[in-house]
Design a protein around this motif. Structure first.
Motif, PDB file in Angstrom:
ATOM      1  N   CYS A 186       0.853  -1.185   0.000  1.00  0.00           N
ATOM      2  CA  CYS A 186       0.000   0.000   0.000  1.00  0.00           C
ATOM      3  C   CYS A 186       0.895   1.244   0.000  1.00  0.00           C
ATOM      4  N   GLU A 187       0.709   2.078  -1.012  1.00  0.00           N
ATOM      5  CA  GLU A 187       1.583   3.257  -1.127  1.00  0.00           C
ATOM      6  C   GLU A 187       1.317   4.296  -0.041  1.00  0.00           C
ATOM      7  N   GLU A 188       0.120   4.247   0.544  1.00  0.00           N
ATOM      8  CA  GLU A 188      -0.216   5.232   1.585  1.00  0.00           C
ATOM      9  C   GLU A 188       0.363   4.843   2.942  1.00  0.00           C
ATOM     10  N   CYS A 189       0.004   3.610   3.403  1.00  0.00           N
ATOM     11  CA  CYS A 189       0.376   3.260   4.791  1.00  0.00           C
ATOM     12  C   CYS A 189       1.478   2.208   4.855  1.00  0.00           C
ATOM     13  N   HIS A 190       1.939   1.702   3.692  1.00  0.00           N
ATOM     14  CA  HIS A 190       3.051   0.743   3.584  1.00  0.00           C
ATOM     15  C   HIS A 190       2.737  -0.659   4.112  1.00  0.00           C
ATOM     16  N   LEU A 191       1.456  -0.964   4.308  1.00  0.00           N
ATOM     17  CA  LEU A 191       1.085  -2.336   4.669  1.00  0.00           C
ATOM     18  C   LEU A 191       1.271  -3.230   3.444  1.00  0.00           C
ATOM     19  N   LYS A 192       1.809  -4.446   3.681  1.00  0.00           N
ATOM     20  CA  LYS A 192       1.933  -5.421   2.593  1.00  0.00           C
ATOM     21  C   LYS A 192       0.937  -6.550   2.840  1.00  0.00           C
ATOM     22  N   PHE A 193       0.141  -6.875   1.846  1.00  0.00           N
ATOM     23  CA  PHE A 193      -0.835  -7.949   2.036  1.00  0.00           C
ATOM     24  C   PHE A 193      -1.284  -8.541   0.706  1.00  0.00           C
ATOM     25  N   VAL A 194      -1.992  -9.680   0.796  1.00  0.00           N
ATOM     26  CA  VAL A 194      -2.474 -10.371  -0.391  1.00  0.00           C
ATOM     27  C   VAL A 194      -3.761  -9.703  -0.853  1.00  0.00           C
ATOM     28  N   ASN A 195      -3.754  -9.257  -2.104  1.00  0.00           N
ATOM     29  CA  ASN A 195      -4.912  -8.531  -2.628  1.00  0.00           C
ATOM     30  C   ASN A 195      -5.028  -8.802  -4.123  1.00  0.00           C
ATOM     31  N   PRO A 196      -6.158  -9.349  -4.616  1.00  0.00           N
ATOM     32  CA  PRO A 196      -7.336  -9.773  -3.853  1.00  0.00           C
ATOM     33  C   PRO A 196      -7.064 -11.049  -3.041  1.00  0.00           C
TER      34      PRO A 196
END
Ligand SMILES: [Zn+2]
Length: 319
Positions: A39-49
């Motif tokens: 996520c470019e805003e909050c830098h969370l990395k996750f599986v999406n979708p």
């Protein structure tokens, strides 16, 4: 490959669960074709979708129980803990000592994803009033039969947390938060059932450990893992759910710093047959460790926040 998979998944992508942004960059395409994004805003990395619930449940059942008795991770998990009961008990007791040093009194402890009850059994022996939540019935049965643990529920935190408000003094999530579909919602549920000032204890892979291997980091390989936290991304989510970090450390940097596969996998057949064999094997291991530079620099990376695991304790702030 990564970019085209990322482009074609655009229409199915969900907003970041922590900050709501839809601005992502692709990180890694996994073997099951799921995509890890940043996520470019909050830098969370996750599986999406995320893969569907049905697909995940099918994988999980297959992986955990296998097709026959004694196969599958479920049995191996129990066998490993039985074979190394002393070292696991030492680990659990050290975790409990830390918790007890940060919280006065021993009240209600809830272990979410309690597995076969090995940790709860240690907590019970130390005087905690123990509760557990688990989604695998085989584990609950084992815990009830072997440890006489009574307050266990077959329930998924992803769906509900059916306890009264302000019930628990301590809630533990060992290797669990990375499996959840919406960790922020789950943390809010946890906040609701916890007493004010109560402690939330979490242990999860630390994505900062990917510093050298980037997308080849071993931590991305576990297909059951959806979220890859750093100290900062987890802290942001905890603050949104009403928690404040009171203890933070990272450990076992050498697990994922350079190695890519097969670290420390438990293998029952590899158990030494006699004292001499045990001695020779441990001497060989010590010698190998002496030559491995990670033995010396690993602890420095742990201290600098690049360990493989994030160990975080947070306390519940006001509603
Ligand atoms: Zn975000």
């Amino acid at each position: 490959m990564l970019l085209s998979a990322f482009e074609s998944s655009r229409s199915e992508r969900i907003p970041c669960v922590c900050c709501g942004s839809l601005k992502f960059t692709p990180v890694h395409l996994r073997e099951d074709k799921t995509l890890v994004v940043h996520c470019e805003e909050c830098h969370l990395k996750f599986v999406n979708p995320l893969p569907t619930v049905a697909a995940m449940q099918e994988n999980y059942q297959k992986e955990m129980t296998g097709n026959e008795a004694e196969s599958g991770l479920h049995s191996r998990y129990i066998l490993e803990r039985q074979a190394r009961i002393k070292s696991f008990s030492k680990l659990y007791n050290s975790r409990l000592s830390l918790i007890e040093s940060l919280y006065s009194g021993k009240g209600n402890l809830l272990d979410i994803g309690c597995g076969a009850g090995f940790f709860l059994n240690c907590a019970k022996e130390r005087g905690w009033n123990c509760h557990g939540l688990e989604i695998l019935p085989e584990y609950i049965k084992f815990a009830q039969e072997n440890f006489a643990l009574e307050n266990l529920r077959l329930e998924s935190l992803d769906e509900s947390l059916s306890y009264d408000a302000n019930t628990f003094d301590v809630i533990t999530l060992w290797d669990l938060i990375e499996h959840l579909r919406n960790p922020l919602d789950c943390l809010k549920r946890i906040h609701h059932v916890m007493k004010p000032g109560g402690l939330l204890v979490m242990w999860t892979p630390n994505v900062k450990n990917a510093v050298f291997l980037k997308e080849n980091w071993i931590g991305y390989e576990t297909l059951q893992h959806f979220y890859f936290f750093s100290r900062d991304s987890l802290n942001q989510m905890l603050e949104k759910a009403g928690f404040k970090i009171v203890h933070l450390e990272t450990n076992k940097a050498r697990k994922g710093l350079l190695n890519q596969k097969g670290f420390n996998a438990y293998n029952d057949s590899a158990k030494p047959n006699n004292i001499m064999e045990k001695f020779l094997r441990s001497a060989k291991r010590d010698f190998k460790n002496t030559l491995n530079p990670l033995t010396y620099i690993g602890p420095l990376f742990d201290m600098a926040g690049y360990g493989f695991n994030l160990y975080i304790i947070a306390s519940k702030q006001g509603d």
